[in-house]
Design a protein around this motif. Structure first.
Motif, PDB file in Angstrom:
ATOM      1  N   SER A  65      -3.954  -3.266  11.003  1.00 57.93           N
ATOM      2  CA  SER A  65      -3.243  -2.761   9.816  1.00 57.93           C
ATOM      3  C   SER A  65      -3.393  -3.747   8.662  1.00 57.93           C
ATOM      4  O   SER A  65      -3.530  -3.359   7.505  1.00 57.93           O
ATOM      5  N   LEU A  66      -3.398  -5.043   8.983  1.00 66.25           N
ATOM      6  CA  LEU A  66      -3.520  -6.057   7.930  1.00 66.25           C
ATOM      7  C   LEU A  66      -4.953  -6.145   7.402  1.00 66.25           C
ATOM      8  O   LEU A  66      -5.180  -6.462   6.236  1.00 66.25           O
ATOM      9  N   LEU A 113      -5.747  -1.679   6.375  1.00 66.10           N
ATOM     10  CA  LEU A 113      -4.843  -1.004   5.430  1.00 66.10           C
ATOM     11  C   LEU A 113      -4.377  -1.936   4.319  1.00 66.10           C
ATOM     12  O   LEU A 113      -4.348  -1.547   3.161  1.00 66.10           O
ATOM     13  N   ALA A 114      -4.021  -3.168   4.671  1.00 65.34           N
ATOM     14  CA  ALA A 114      -3.613  -4.106   3.618  1.00 65.34           C
ATOM     15  C   ALA A 114      -4.847  -4.723   2.936  1.00 65.34           C
ATOM     16  O   ALA A 114      -4.773  -5.141   1.788  1.00 65.34           O
ATOM     17  N   LEU A 127       3.054  -2.753   7.168  1.00 64.73           N
ATOM     18  CA  LEU A 127       2.648  -2.097   5.917  1.00 64.73           C
ATOM     19  C   LEU A 127       3.713  -2.258   4.839  1.00 64.73           C
ATOM     20  O   LEU A 127       3.420  -2.298   3.653  1.00 64.73           O
ATOM     21  N   ALA A 187       1.918  -5.814   3.748  1.00 69.22           N
ATOM     22  CA  ALA A 187       1.045  -5.196   2.742  1.00 69.22           C
ATOM     23  C   ALA A 187       1.834  -4.903   1.467  1.00 69.22           C
ATOM     24  O   ALA A 187       1.267  -4.821   0.387  1.00 69.22           O
ATOM     25  N   GLY A 188       3.152  -4.722   1.609  1.00 69.83           N
ATOM     26  CA  GLY A 188       3.978  -4.482   0.425  1.00 69.83           C
ATOM     27  C   GLY A 188       3.873  -3.075  -0.138  1.00 69.83           C
ATOM     28  O   GLY A 188       4.125  -2.849  -1.318  1.00 69.83           O
ATOM     29  N   TYR A 189       3.540  -2.091   0.699  1.00 67.62           N
ATOM     30  CA  TYR A 189       3.398  -0.726   0.215  1.00 67.62           C
ATOM     31  C   TYR A 189       4.763  -0.028   0.141  1.00 67.62           C
ATOM     32  O   TYR A 189       5.637  -0.267   0.980  1.00 67.62           O
ATOM     33  N   TYR A 196      -6.524  -7.505   3.805  1.00 65.71           N
ATOM     34  CA  TYR A 196      -6.513  -8.961   3.733  1.00 65.71           C
ATOM     35  C   TYR A 196      -7.732  -9.558   4.441  1.00 65.71           C
ATOM     36  O   TYR A 196      -8.177  -9.037   5.456  1.00 65.71           O
ATOM     37  N   LEU A 200       0.080   4.705   0.407  1.00 64.89           N
ATOM     38  CA  LEU A 200      -1.070   3.801   0.294  1.00 64.89           C
ATOM     39  C   LEU A 200      -1.516   3.724  -1.168  1.00 64.89           C
ATOM     40  O   LEU A 200      -1.231   4.616  -1.965  1.00 64.89           O
TER      41      LEU A 200
END
Lengths: 299, 299
Positions: free
Chosen positions: A251-252, A255-256, B252, B256-258, A258, B127
């Motif tokens: 996910s990191l 989706l993120a 997330l 991720a800060g979403y 990074y 997203l």
């Protein structure tokens, strides 16, 4: 700590770690090897069939390398392992051999690379602002028990210490911060935290069970009024099992978005296990991690 | 689809869903309620002790609300549930009652809000680019079996259909895309995919087991040469269990800060279950999700 600063520190070192690549065939592997060699991060020891290796090396502009011939994936895996054992290479990287073939060679009784520790995978994510966060083990151990989790934790702690974090903060993750018999990972987490409290695990600040928000968000700790030495600033996230760690790490990365890298620790040298879907940067980051570990620990 | 566009669509609706707040006490609950009411998203039905509610309403600038008196958390939970049953409210929100108290009132045999479906939690992440991705169930069902997973999946599909996604794509997640008896979630995933293929689950494109990269990255599908109808464009991620879903959702949100929101579906109305560490925006988003579901489904 960022991959860029880690790379920079490697370039200032006097020695360049030699990386044995088990079955160095295929463009993507050469691209990663040529880039790492070109950047001065490592010296490739290419293992495989001579003709295709020389041809591909020329296409990739890779001129300075060691070569060990081997004709099958099994031979290549064993020869790459032997290169490390004999001191011809400092770390190991999976080329075009299946992961299982490479691990079989690594785990052989007398001729392998097994030390006294459990092998485990550490994914290292670079968070915005240049801070490393490890997720372990989302790559190798499917359903580790308590002793295995302690070993997984120790491998990641050794990695962070080699990167200059003397006493890394480890959050033993679950979905909640209360010990709840209905959620087995909270029981393991409590036991691990207590093992650390009683000195059975050293060199790290360890707390659990913690939900992810308490592990990585100081603000969440404040709002939930939870007092934990991790305080939202975990360096290492110890996950309950492979599936949850795999989802968290990916996910990191996916989706993120990074930057990340990953290595396998616990053998007598680090092992770089790249996946087909890793980006070029991810591959380079993994090599940087492995080289940094070798550089700072001497093995 | 984004929370902003969803909010806009609610403001154009002719009716405003009424939200019964079980024990409407405490500043944070009033802030969320006043903000949602002020934005025209919902009409609050405040349940609790009259005096503190009127005082807090005045401090929060909340003037237009319905009031139902109740003196204990248990009474407030039951009265809020009764408000929905009797048609005085359209959806339910947890105020200052413990989650377990609210769920006990919801799950009562004759006087509760249970329908024929399993209750499950859906976290909805926005997203970058304005696209909703659901993670379910990382909030309610600890270790769901096959039938429970099918029900969790159906709740999330119903949510996406209510949001205008006619045939959502569902990735049934594990750590790998191969069926492997050593990883039980791959077995469940294969069974769920086959249940969908045989028409036992309808209204969605379902595939699994899938690792997260194949669920959310078209590029990863291409590099790994995996052919799946999800093709890296999943709308809904069905996770193996609560812990893995909790970690995935929170990564997330917190790393991720979403933007995100979450609701509980499966009862005769949606339930907004806010956590103490939710941000003000997260709270508002959760109310928006619940209101949108009520608006589009009529219940």
């Amino acid at each position: 700590m960022s991959f860029a600063s880690l790379k920079k520190s490697l370039l200032q070192a006097k020695t360049t770690p030699r990386i044995a690549i088990a079955l160095a065939e295929g463009e993507e592997i050469f691209t990663a090897a040529a880039e790492a060699a070109g950047a001065g991060i490592c010296s490739p020891v290419l293992v495989g069939r001579e003709k295709p290796i020389r041809e591909q090396a020329e296409r990739s502009g890779l001129t300075d390398f060691d070569l060990i011939t081997a004709s099958t994936p099994e031979e290549a895996a064993e020869a790459a392992v032997e290169a490390v054992r004999s001191g011809r290479a400092d770390l190991l990287m999976k080329g075009k051999v299946p992961t299982s073939t490479l691990l079989r060679a690594v785990l052989r009784d007398k001729e392998g690379l097994r030390g006294s520790r459990l092998l485990s995978h550490v994914a290292v994510i670079e968070l915005p602002g240049g801070r490393f966060l490890a997720v372990t083990d989302g790559g190798l151990n499917i359903q580790p028990g308590l002793q295995e989790k302690a070993a997984i934790l120790e491998n990641a702690v050794a990695l962070f210490q080699s990167l200059g974090v003397k006493t890394p903060k480890v959050a033993v993750l679950s979905a909640v911060e209360v010990v709840n018999p209905d959620i087995p990972s909270t029981l393991d987490a409590a036991q691990l935290a207590q093992m650390a409290a009683h000195g059975q695990i050293k060199g790290a600040v360890i707390d659990g069970p913690l939900a992810l928000d308490l592990a990585v968000s100081p603000q969440a700790c404040k709002l939930k009024k939870i007092n934990t030495p991790i305080a939202g600033e975990a360096d290492i996230l110890l996950v309950p099992d492979l599936v949850s760690g795999n989802l968290l790490g990916k996910s990191l990365i996916y989706l993120a978005g990074y930057p990340s890298g990953g290595i396998v620790l616990g053998a007598i040298c680090p092992i770089v296990l790249l996946s087909r879907s890793d980006s070029a940067q991810e591959k380079l980051n993994s090599i940087i991690l492995g080289a940094a570990y070798v550089h700072h620990t001497g093995h």
